[in-house]
Design a protein around this motif. Structure first.
Motif, PDB file in Angstrom:
ATOM      1  N   GLU A 105      28.595  36.165  24.780  1.00  0.00           N
ATOM      2  CA  GLU A 105      29.390  35.304  23.910  1.00  0.00           C
ATOM      3  C   GLU A 105      30.300  34.416  24.753  1.00  0.00           C
ATOM      4  O   GLU A 105      30.833  34.841  25.769  1.00  0.00           O
ATOM      5  CB  GLU A 105      30.234  36.213  23.000  1.00  0.00           C
ATOM      6  N   ARG A 159      42.334  32.573  24.489  1.00  0.00           N
ATOM      7  CA  ARG A 159      41.954  33.966  24.714  1.00  0.00           C
ATOM      8  C   ARG A 159      41.644  34.168  26.192  1.00  0.00           C
ATOM      9  O   ARG A 159      41.262  33.227  26.891  1.00  0.00           O
ATOM     10  CB  ARG A 159      40.711  34.322  23.893  1.00  0.00           C
ATOM     11  N   ARG A 208      36.723  37.667  23.364  1.00  0.00           N
ATOM     12  CA  ARG A 208      37.497  38.257  22.267  1.00  0.00           C
ATOM     13  C   ARG A 208      38.838  38.827  22.705  1.00  0.00           C
ATOM     14  O   ARG A 208      39.717  39.033  21.882  1.00  0.00           O
ATOM     15  CB  ARG A 208      36.680  39.364  21.593  1.00  0.00           C
ATOM     16  N   ARG A 209      38.995  39.112  23.993  1.00  0.00           N
ATOM     17  CA  ARG A 209      40.221  39.739  24.469  1.00  0.00           C
ATOM     18  C   ARG A 209      41.368  38.737  24.473  1.00  0.00           C
ATOM     19  O   ARG A 209      41.240  37.633  24.983  1.00  0.00           O
ATOM     20  CB  ARG A 209      40.010  40.257  25.897  1.00  0.00           C
ATOM     21  N   SER A 210      42.498  39.162  23.885  1.00  0.00           N
ATOM     22  CA  SER A 210      43.686  38.307  23.877  1.00  0.00           C
ATOM     23  C   SER A 210      44.458  38.495  25.175  1.00  0.00           C
ATOM     24  O   SER A 210      44.265  39.486  25.891  1.00  0.00           O
ATOM     25  CB  SER A 210      44.596  38.676  22.711  1.00  0.00           C
TER      26      SER A 210
END
Length: 157
Positions: free
Chosen positions: A139, A145, A149-151
Motif C-alpha cells: 500500500e 502519516r 497507515r502508521r501515524s
C-alpha cells in the motif's frame, strides 16, 4: 410473449450447446512454452521444454539464485502437483521485487507455462490455486502519516 419465451428457450439451448473453452497447446518455434508470472513487483518470464529437469534462473542454477530451501520448494510446487518433477528444462528470467516475491512470480509463471505445454494439467493446477495471480501489493504511503497507515508519534506535551 410467446416470441420472447421461444427466444429465451433458444438462448438456453444455445448456452447448453456451448461447452467450456478448449485449451490448446501453445508453443513457440523452438518447441517451448512461454508464460509470464507476477507477484508483488516481481515479473518472471518462464520458458519450459522437455528435458532432464535443469532449472536456470537469470543464467544461474536454481540452488544458487534461491538459496533458501523454502523458496525452492515454492517454485517446485507446480511440478510436484502435476507429477512432472525432472521432466522439463526451465529457463527463467526474473526482475523486480525481493526474493520472496520473485519466487512467487516464478511459481505463477511455471504453472502457466505447464498449462500451455500440457493443457490437461490446467484443472489440477487451478484447483491448487497456482494459476491465480496474487494481486496483493504494498500500500502506498499517505501524506500526514509516517507510513501507509502508521501515524506519527503522538506527544501530549
Amino acid at each position: 410473449m410467446a416470441d420472447t419465451l421461444n427466444s429465451l428457450q433458444a438462448l438456453g439451448e444455445a448456452a447448453a450447446a456451448a461447452e467450456a473453452p478448449k485449451h490448446v497447446q501453445k508453443l513457440d518455434a523452438h518447441g517451448r512454452a512461454y508464460a509470464t508470472g507476477k507477484r508483488k513487483n516481481a515479473i518472471a518470464r518462464v520458458w519450459i521444454k522437455p528435458g532432464a529437469g535443469k532449472v536456470t534462473v537469470n543464467g544461474r542454477e536454481l540452488d544458487v539464485y534461491f538459496a533458501r530451501p523454502v523458496l525452492r520448494l515454492l517454485i517446485q510446487q507446480p511440478l510436484t502437483v502435476a507429477n512432472r518433477t525432472g521432466q522439463y528444462d526451465i529457463n527463467i528470467t526474473v526482475a523486480g521485487g525481493g526474493l520472496s516475491g520473485q519466487a512467487g512470480a516464478v511459481r505463477h509463471g511455471v504453472s502457466k507455462a505447464l498449462t500451455y505445454y500440457e493443457p490437461e494439467l490446467r484443472s489440477a493446477l487451478k484447483k491448487e490455486g497456482f494459476l491465480t495471480r496474487d494481486s496483493r501489493v504494498v500500500e502506498r504511503k499517505k501524506y500526514g502519516r509516517a507510513k501507509a497507515r502508521r501515524s506519527f508519534q503522538f506527544s501530549k506535551r
